[in-house]
Design a protein around this motif. Structure first.
Motif, PDB file in Angstrom:
ATOM      1  N   GLY A  33      -5.421 -48.639   2.085  1.00 45.04           N
ATOM      2  CA  GLY A  33      -3.559 -49.691   1.269  1.00 45.04           C
ATOM      3  C   GLY A  33      -4.331 -51.263   2.333  1.00 45.04           C
ATOM      4  O   GLY A  33      -3.909 -52.044   1.189  1.00 45.04           O
ATOM      5  N   ILE A  34      -4.879 -51.460   3.253  1.00 43.48           N
ATOM      6  CA  ILE A  34      -4.307 -52.752   3.664  1.00 43.48           C
ATOM      7  C   ILE A  34      -5.054 -53.656   2.961  1.00 43.48           C
ATOM      8  O   ILE A  34      -4.338 -54.723   2.089  1.00 43.48           O
ATOM      9  N   PRO A  35      -5.763 -53.313   2.192  1.00 44.71           N
ATOM     10  CA  PRO A  35      -7.456 -54.490   1.335  1.00 44.71           C
ATOM     11  C   PRO A  35      -6.449 -54.177   0.054  1.00 44.71           C
ATOM     12  O   PRO A  35      -6.591 -55.328  -0.520  1.00 44.71           O
ATOM     13  N   LEU A  65      -1.419 -42.716  -0.507  1.00 48.67           N
ATOM     14  CA  LEU A  65      -2.913 -42.440   0.415  1.00 48.67           C
ATOM     15  C   LEU A  65      -3.078 -43.596   0.930  1.00 48.67           C
ATOM     16  O   LEU A  65      -3.619 -43.778   1.870  1.00 48.67           O
ATOM     17  N   GLY A  66      -2.486 -45.510   0.437  1.00 45.07           N
ATOM     18  CA  GLY A  66      -3.185 -45.716   1.311  1.00 45.07           C
ATOM     19  C   GLY A  66      -2.603 -45.327   3.002  1.00 45.07           C
ATOM     20  O   GLY A  66      -2.998 -46.531   3.910  1.00 45.07           O
ATOM     21  N   TYR A  67      -1.541 -45.101   2.748  1.00 47.38           N
ATOM     22  CA  TYR A  67      -0.326 -44.510   4.028  1.00 47.38           C
ATOM     23  C   TYR A  67      -1.902 -44.001   5.091  1.00 47.38           C
ATOM     24  O   TYR A  67      -1.886 -44.028   6.132  1.00 47.38           O
ATOM     25  N   PHE A  68      -2.353 -42.716   4.582  1.00 45.64           N
ATOM     26  CA  PHE A  68      -3.045 -42.207   4.878  1.00 45.64           C
ATOM     27  C   PHE A  68      -4.407 -42.930   5.191  1.00 45.64           C
ATOM     28  O   PHE A  68      -5.696 -42.480   6.505  1.00 45.64           O
ATOM     29  N   ALA A 125     -16.011 -49.128   4.045  1.00 46.88           N
ATOM     30  CA  ALA A 125     -16.866 -48.880   2.601  1.00 46.88           C
ATOM     31  C   ALA A 125     -16.907 -47.711   2.425  1.00 46.88           C
ATOM     32  O   ALA A 125     -16.504 -46.799   0.976  1.00 46.88           O
ATOM     33  N   ALA A 126     -16.415 -46.637   3.063  1.00 49.73           N
ATOM     34  CA  ALA A 126     -16.191 -44.802   2.683  1.00 49.73           C
ATOM     35  C   ALA A 126     -15.064 -44.814   1.887  1.00 49.73           C
ATOM     36  O   ALA A 126     -14.724 -44.037   0.582  1.00 49.73           O
ATOM     37  N   SER A 127     -13.938 -45.915   2.442  1.00 48.76           N
ATOM     38  CA  SER A 127     -12.545 -46.110   1.510  1.00 48.76           C
ATOM     39  C   SER A 127     -12.478 -46.476   0.421  1.00 48.76           C
ATOM     40  O   SER A 127     -11.981 -45.904  -0.639  1.00 48.76           O
ATOM     41  N   TRP A 128     -13.213 -47.162   0.462  1.00 40.37           N
ATOM     42  CA  TRP A 128     -13.594 -47.595  -0.950  1.00 40.37           C
ATOM     43  C   TRP A 128     -14.105 -47.140  -1.992  1.00 40.37           C
ATOM     44  O   TRP A 128     -14.678 -47.659  -2.942  1.00 40.37           O
ATOM     45  N   LEU A 129     -15.431 -46.917  -1.986  1.00 41.37           N
ATOM     46  CA  LEU A 129     -16.677 -46.531  -2.457  1.00 41.37           C
ATOM     47  C   LEU A 129     -16.418 -45.451  -3.272  1.00 41.37           C
ATOM     48  O   LEU A 129     -15.978 -46.053  -4.735  1.00 41.37           O
TER      49      LEU A 129
END
Length: 478
Positions: free
Chosen positions: A452-454, A444-447, A183-187
């Motif tokens: 990154g995965i979704p 950014l998806g790596y860190f 949730a925090a990664s995509w907010l």
């Protein structure tokens, strides 16, 4: 002044190849990104929003838990104000008489008039690992007001602890923490994309007055989202700082920049060399009963607290006893509301001298920002006002999600529930814009792997759906 007529390109001969197309200007390339942003916002809104909704609802509960805690546990937290407070050693002795089990891990003297003293015990049967049993003592009479399980540096009691764990991991442990990190990664991505889309719309399309149906829902969604965006960005960034995977990347970055949170040195080498193991045991036993022993073994809690006061450590403070014969007392301020008090000193239990000092003013910049960010995220930094703002942000996020799903429903035509956004927009974006954006997203998806995965999954699904639509002759282009 004469004006020369425009120069016309000579006509092409039959069979002459057409001139190479000129590269599109950057502005038009950036404008071509809008459909891509819209498509990403659509996918993330549909599939990530359920996780955000859970985080928002539990976050709303947590924002109100601080005030609820004061009401539910008023008998343990508050007492009538007396004339004078008993020495801290007598208060600890009263707590140990009522609860001799376990060992003392810390003592928090009454921070203000009418507040109880907390004696924290570890190793108590029935208390969860990582938690302590907090014994509440009336500082004026020495009467024990009760005992409750406590957790964390803020001293959360059972109600707030339960809500905190619900918000953090749904009571599923480390596996459950993945939901909150997702949730925090995509907010911030969803908020930022929505903000770009909102301000990219013509002003006439952003009006609410006189609209209805899907357009009104879109107006409400966009207006509230624009006003709440800054706060949602803050919640996303601060939520990632102590997440499992992205948090580890942030910690590695801080370490590489020498910006980690410093810690005080609690080792007393000279004391360890000159004190026998028996003397150390006697000193610990005397301290554990809340009474001072002889000056050659342990100066006692009262002297330690006086020394801390003389070095500027005002309330609220926590006293951590020596872990062994070679360790010092550590007295640290625990106020995490503004202005924060986080100073700490180490005191030799044999001599009562200060062996180390750590001031919050000397923390590295990123360590301070991390501390302030986490405290703001958890509603501590500005007290009740902070909690009200958090409640407003979580409520706004809940409404945004509800309105987003309503627009998805209204977007359908006939049996095409939730008609998707047209495809093909990426082909109109200049490689000079598309390639750097793709590279930045990959890094950014790596860190931030739960971003990154979704995102990779969204792309894969989108390609598959596009190919299916193409074979059926129903592919739509935007």
């Amino acid at each position: 002044m004469s004006v020369e007529p425009p120069t016309l390109a000579p006509p092409r001969e039959a069979g002459e190849p057409a001139p190479a197309p000129q590269p599109a200007p950057v502005r038009s390339s950036l404008r071509a990104l809008r459909p891509l942003v819209l498509r990403l916002h659509f996918y993330a809104g549909v599939f990530i929003a359920p996780f955000l909704l859970v985080a928002a609802v539990t976050g709303l509960l947590y924002a109100g838990s601080f005030q609820a805690e004061k009401i539910v546990y008023a008998d343990q937290l508050r007492v009538p104000v007396g004339k004078t407070e008993l020495p801290i050693s007598q208060q600890v002795a009263a707590a140990r008489k009522a609860h001799p089990e376990g060992t003392i891990s810390a003592v928090r003297p009454s921070p203000e008039a009418g507040a109880t003293t907390r004696v924290l015990l570890t190793g108590v049967a029935g208390v969860a690992e990582g938690h302590t049993l907090a014994v509440f003592v009336d500082p004026y009479t020495g009467k024990v007001r009760g005992a409750l399980e406590s957790y964390g540096s803020t001293g959360a009691l059972p109600l707030r602890t339960w809500i905190d764990e619900l918000h953090r991991d749904l009571h599923l442990g480390e596996t459950g923490r993945l939901y909150s990190e997702l949730a925090a990664s995509w907010l911030w991505v969803i908020s930022g994309g929505g903000l770009l889309l909102w301000f990219g719309r013509r002003r006439a399309l952003r009006k609410l007055r006189g609209t209805s149906g899907r357009r009104r829902t879109l107006g409400l969604h966009g207006t509230v989202g624009a006003w709440a965006a800054a706060g949602l960005f803050f919640l996303s960034a601060t939520g990632l700082t102590w997440s499992t995977y992205a948090g580890a990347s942030i910690e590695d970055l801080r370490t590489s920049l020498s910006q980690t949170t410093p810690s005080i040195t609690a080792t007393v080498e000279e004391h360890a060399k000159h004190s026998s193991s028996t003397a150390g045991t006697e000193g610990m036993a005397g301290m554990d009963m809340g009474t001072s022993t002889s000056a050659t073994t342990d100066v006692g809690l009262d002297a330690v607290l006086r020394t801390a006061r003389s070095h500027g450590l005002s309330n609220p403070v926590e006293i951590v006893p020596p872990a062994d014969s070679g360790s010092a007392y550590v007295v640290k301020q625990v106020q995490r509301s503004w202005p924060e008090k986080q100073d700490a000193i180490a005191i030799d239990p044999a001599s009562g001298k200060v062996t180390d000092t750590l001031r919050f003013a000397d923390y590295p910049v990123l360590a301070k920002l991390t501390r302030w960010g986490i405290d703001g995220h958890t509603g501590i930094l500005f007290g009740l006002a902070n909690q009200i703002v958090l409640a407003a942000l979580t409520l706004a996020l809940i409404l945004l999600i509800v309105w987003g799903y309503r627009m998805w429903w209204l977007r359908g035509r006939g049996s095409a529930f939730g008609r998707p956004i047209p495809r093909g927009a990426w082909s109109r974006v200049s490689p000079y814009v598309l390639v750097p954006c793709a590279a930045a997203i990959a890094v950014l998806g790596y860190f931030v792997p739960l971003l990154g995965i979704p995102l990779a999954a969204f792309l894969a699904v989108d390609v598959v759906l596009g190919e299916i639509a193409h074979r059926r002759g129903r592919r739509t282009y935007g």
